[in-house]
Design an enzyme around this catalytic site. Structure first.
Site, PDB file in Angstrom:
ATOM      1  N   HIS A  30       0.790  -1.236   0.000  1.00 33.05           N
ATOM      2  CA  HIS A  30       0.000   0.000   0.000  1.00 33.05           C
ATOM      3  C   HIS A  30       0.825   1.289   0.000  1.00 33.05           C
ATOM      4  O   HIS A  30       0.266   2.374  -0.128  1.00 33.05           O
ATOM      5  CB  HIS A  30      -0.962   0.030   1.201  1.00 33.05           C
ATOM      6  CG  HIS A  30      -0.302   0.358   2.506  1.00 33.05           C
ATOM      7  ND1 HIS A  30       0.325  -0.580   3.277  1.00 33.05           N
ATOM      8  CD2 HIS A  30      -0.160   1.535   3.169  1.00 33.05           C
ATOM      9  CE1 HIS A  30       0.809  -0.012   4.358  1.00 33.05           C
ATOM     10  NE2 HIS A  30       0.542   1.277   4.324  1.00 33.05           N
TER      11      HIS A  30
HETATM   12  C1  UD1 Z   1      -2.302   5.959   5.141  1.00 33.84           C
HETATM   13  C2  UD1 Z   1      -1.060   6.546   5.788  1.00 33.84           C
HETATM   14  C3  UD1 Z   1       0.020   5.481   5.827  1.00 33.84           C
HETATM   15  C4  UD1 Z   1      -0.474   4.211   6.483  1.00 33.84           C
HETATM   16  C5  UD1 Z   1      -1.757   3.741   5.818  1.00 33.84           C
HETATM   17  C6  UD1 Z   1      -2.323   2.573   6.571  1.00 33.84           C
HETATM   18  C7  UD1 Z   1      -0.685   8.947   5.438  1.00 33.84           C
HETATM   19  C8  UD1 Z   1       0.072   9.955   4.691  1.00 33.84           C
HETATM   20  N1  UD1 Z   1      -0.544   7.670   5.024  1.00 33.84           N
HETATM   21  O1  UD1 Z   1      -1.968   5.660   3.803  1.00 33.84           O
HETATM   22  O2  UD1 Z   1       1.125   5.962   6.585  1.00 33.84           O
HETATM   23  O3  UD1 Z   1       0.510   3.212   6.358  1.00 33.84           O
HETATM   24  O4  UD1 Z   1      -2.711   4.804   5.837  1.00 33.84           O
HETATM   25  O5  UD1 Z   1      -3.220   1.845   5.819  1.00 33.84           O
HETATM   26  O6  UD1 Z   1      -1.398   9.278   6.349  1.00 33.84           O
HETATM   27  N2  UD1 Z   1      -9.110   4.742   0.378  1.00 33.84           N
HETATM   28  C9  UD1 Z   1     -10.347   4.166   0.243  1.00 33.84           C
HETATM   29  N3  UD1 Z   1     -11.048   3.872   1.367  1.00 33.84           N
HETATM   30  C10 UD1 Z   1     -10.596   4.140   2.626  1.00 33.84           C
HETATM   31  C11 UD1 Z   1      -9.340   4.740   2.747  1.00 33.84           C
HETATM   32  C12 UD1 Z   1      -8.608   5.023   1.612  1.00 33.84           C
HETATM   33  O7  UD1 Z   1     -10.803   3.907  -0.871  1.00 33.84           O
HETATM   34  O8  UD1 Z   1     -11.291   3.827   3.611  1.00 33.84           O
HETATM   35  C13 UD1 Z   1      -8.312   5.011  -0.841  1.00 33.84           C
HETATM   36  C14 UD1 Z   1      -8.591   6.395  -1.447  1.00 33.84           C
HETATM   37  O9  UD1 Z   1      -8.511   6.261  -2.833  1.00 33.84           O
HETATM   38  C15 UD1 Z   1      -7.432   7.219  -0.940  1.00 33.84           C
HETATM   39  C16 UD1 Z   1      -6.305   6.193  -0.897  1.00 33.84           C
HETATM   40  O10 UD1 Z   1      -6.921   4.973  -0.513  1.00 33.84           O
HETATM   41  O11 UD1 Z   1      -7.142   8.294  -1.788  1.00 33.84           O
HETATM   42  C17 UD1 Z   1      -5.200   6.539   0.079  1.00 33.84           C
HETATM   43  O12 UD1 Z   1      -5.713   6.760   1.399  1.00 33.84           O
HETATM   44  P1  UD1 Z   1      -4.919   7.679   2.442  1.00 33.84           P
HETATM   45  O13 UD1 Z   1      -5.572   7.605   3.755  1.00 33.84           O
HETATM   46  O14 UD1 Z   1      -4.700   9.033   1.855  1.00 33.84           O
HETATM   47  O15 UD1 Z   1      -3.501   7.032   2.503  1.00 33.84           O
HETATM   48  P2  UD1 Z   1      -3.084   5.515   2.705  1.00 33.84           P
HETATM   49  O16 UD1 Z   1      -2.383   5.068   1.471  1.00 33.84           O
HETATM   50  O17 UD1 Z   1      -4.237   4.726   3.186  1.00 33.84           O
HETATM   51  N1  UDP Z   2      -4.281  -5.289   8.709  1.00 33.53           N
HETATM   52  C1  UDP Z   2      -5.561  -5.828   8.767  1.00 33.53           C
HETATM   53  N2  UDP Z   2      -6.143  -6.232   7.597  1.00 33.53           N
HETATM   54  C2  UDP Z   2      -5.536  -6.135   6.390  1.00 33.53           C
HETATM   55  C3  UDP Z   2      -4.227  -5.587   6.341  1.00 33.53           C
HETATM   56  C4  UDP Z   2      -3.638  -5.153   7.514  1.00 33.53           C
HETATM   57  O1  UDP Z   2      -6.148  -5.943   9.853  1.00 33.53           O
HETATM   58  O2  UDP Z   2      -6.133  -6.519   5.369  1.00 33.53           O
HETATM   59  C5  UDP Z   2      -3.655  -4.826   9.951  1.00 33.53           C
HETATM   60  C6  UDP Z   2      -2.321  -5.445  10.246  1.00 33.53           C
HETATM   61  O3  UDP Z   2      -2.486  -6.673  10.912  1.00 33.53           O
HETATM   62  C7  UDP Z   2      -1.650  -4.374  11.108  1.00 33.53           C
HETATM   63  C8  UDP Z   2      -2.194  -3.105  10.515  1.00 33.53           C
HETATM   64  O4  UDP Z   2      -3.386  -3.450   9.806  1.00 33.53           O
HETATM   65  O5  UDP Z   2      -2.051  -4.464  12.448  1.00 33.53           O
HETATM   66  C9  UDP Z   2      -1.192  -2.495   9.588  1.00 33.53           C
HETATM   67  O6  UDP Z   2      -1.793  -1.462   8.874  1.00 33.53           O
HETATM   68  P1  UDP Z   2      -1.281  -0.978   7.442  1.00 33.53           P
HETATM   69  O7  UDP Z   2      -0.499  -2.044   6.784  1.00 33.53           O
HETATM   70  O8  UDP Z   2      -2.478  -0.454   6.744  1.00 33.53           O
HETATM   71  O9  UDP Z   2      -0.390   0.297   7.828  1.00 33.53           O
HETATM   72  P2  UDP Z   2       1.096   0.521   8.373  1.00 33.53           P
HETATM   73  O10 UDP Z   2       1.325  -0.367   9.534  1.00 33.53           O
HETATM   74  O11 UDP Z   2       2.036   0.248   7.230  1.00 33.53           O
HETATM   75  O12 UDP Z   2       1.105   1.972   8.708  1.00 33.53           O
END
Ligand code: UD1
Ligand code: UDP
Length: 379
Positions: free
Chosen positions: A218
């Site tokens: 991601h």
């Molecule tokens: C965010 C965090 C990242 C973290 C990740 C965990 C920042 C800058 N990044 O990244 O550090 O590791 O969350 O998962 O804060 N979207 C959906 N549905 C949702 C959420 C997101 O469709 O419920 C899609 C949207 O297209 C959105 C994209 O995912 O534009 C990115 O979401 P965003 O929260 O901006 O960043 P993450 O990549 O999720």
């Molecule tokens: N996780 C989850 N379901 C998924 C993928 C991740 O419950 O399909 C959990 C995972 O076990 C961990 C957390 O989400 O506890 C990690 O989040 P993510 O990878 O989105 O973000 P990061 O840790 O890189 O910020």
């Protein structure tokens, strides 16, 4: 003591479960917690499922900011958080990790002189092109109490001028730095037995007794450049085909969006067993982590959970904040080419590491955090 906890992204909601549980079970007469959800993540399987499954108290407020560019998203969060803080006047705000929700909470609170408690402080990738690196640095420097999951994190803060081992009272100008272990280790321990009882994910995907690889992708560096995303997917398919092993890939919505935009699913090679599924619940994730042979991931949380459950990981990034896992040789960093990623994954499957010492604390980080914030609450 009244605290406002900011959550927004999936990993923060999961981390918040540990502290909320500790407060409810052992500190409810001393700590009142108000949970504020920024709405950064909003799909049912990125947010609500964790509140329900991990029994986290419902947020008092959901700011509903949703997805947008960094500046706009963070500004909307700051504006909403500032209003909530002025309404509730808490003794402190708690922020987790390194997302835009963390940054917004820390800056909004520090500017109106509400002490910031940063959990998962001090981590550094030393790559400022990562949005998370900017968020961490700013959040740490807005904080009054900094809780570090590892000794490396304490050292990183010391290198930036923080002092550990100081006596309180603490303030923004004299912050307190504590090594407390990893709050996610609390959760993996606590929810492991529950996952064994409740999760049906292995049965659902016919994975019982069937070796498999767990993959997650991601990070923006991996999803937003077509060539890079194609390389990772091709490597995953190659591993599955060559090693005759199933790969389970719970797909983050960000990655799904890019795969759809570039129609990548249509170009994936045949003859591999790669199961692309929607994001799974935390209990399902624990079962996948506990039963897989290898984890391929760019997630901070998932690489650590792999380690907690004694599984090797190939980290799909040029560096990691969790350097201890590399030092223990329990993980490797994946390179830039299909050959490198697939080759390293195969090596980890053929010669799995065996050392997973307990370096992430004793599973009682939340208890330590509650005791410490009560001790130094002087407002
Ligand atoms: C965010 C965090 C990242 C973290 C990740 C965990 C920042 C800058 N990044 O990244 O550090 O590791 O969350 O998962 O804060 N979207 C959906 N549905 C949702 C959420 C997101 O469709 O419920 C899609 C949207 O297209 C959105 C994209 O995912 O534009 C990115 O979401 P965003 O929260 O901006 O960043 P993450 O990549 O999720
Ligand atoms: N996780 C989850 N379901 C998924 C993928 C991740 O419950 O399909 C959990 C995972 O076990 C961990 C957390 O989400 O506890 C990690 O989040 P993510 O990878 O989105 O973000 P990061 O840790 O890189 O910020």
């Amino acid at each position: 003591m009244k605290i406002v906890t900011i959550v927004g992204a999936r990993p923060q909601i999961i981390k918040a479960a540990a502290l909320s549980r500790e407060i409810k079970n052992h500190f409810s007469s001393q700590i009142e917690e108000i949970i504020v959800h920024t709405g950064q993540h909003y799909d049912e399987n990125m947010s609500e499922v964790f509140f329900r499954e991990l029994q986290i108290p419902a947020p008092a407020v959901n700011l509903g900011v949703g997805s947008s560019d960094h500046g706009e998203q963070t500004a909307q969060m700051m504006s909403g958080i500032e209003k909530v803080l002025k309404q509730h006047l808490p003794d402190a705000i708690v922020v987790y990790g390194d997302t835009n929700s963390t940054l917004a909470g820390a800056v909004a609170a520090a500017k109106i002189h509400i002490p910031v408690i940063h959990i998962e402080a001090g981590l550094r990738s030393f790559n400022k092109r990562m949005p998370e690196e900017i968020n961490r640095i700013v959040a740490d420097h807005c904080s009054t109490l900094l809780f570090c999951p590892t000794k490396t994190a304490v050292k990183n803060l010391e290198a930036e001028g923080f002092s550990s081992g100081l006596m309180g009272p603490f303030s923004l100008d004299k912050p307190g730095v504590f090594h407390c272990g990893d709050i996610m280790f609390d959760n993996s321990n606590y929810f492991s037995a529950m996952a064994e009882q409740q999760s049906k994910i292995l049965q659902l995907h016919q994975l019982v007794g069937n070796p498999f690889v767990l993959a997650t992708i991601h990070r923006n560096d991996n999803t937003d450049k077509r060539e890079r995303l194609e390389t990772i997917l091709e490597a995953i398919y190659r591993v599955s085909k060559k090693m005759e092993i199933t790969v389970v890939l719970p797909l983050h919505p960000r990655t799904q969006k890019m795969m759809t935009e570039w129609n990548l699913e249509a170009t994936l090679p045949e003859g591999a067993d790669v199961r692309i599924v929607p994001p799974v619940s935390f209990l399902d994730m624990i079962m996948l982590e506990k039963n897989c042979s290898l984890v391929l991931t760019d997630s901070g949380g998932v690489q650590k959970e792999a380690f907690f459950f004694g599984k090797p990981s190939l980290i799909l990034r040029p560096e990691t904040e969790w350097v201890e896992i590399l030092e223990m040789r329990a993980a490797r960093l994946g390179g830039n080419s299909v050959e490198d990623i697939a080759g390293q994954a195969e090596a980890l499957l053929n010669y799995p590491p065996t050392e997973f010492p307990p370096i992430f604390g004793d599973g009682h980080a939340a208890e330590f955090i509650c005791e410490t914030i009560l001790k130094y609450n002087d407002r």
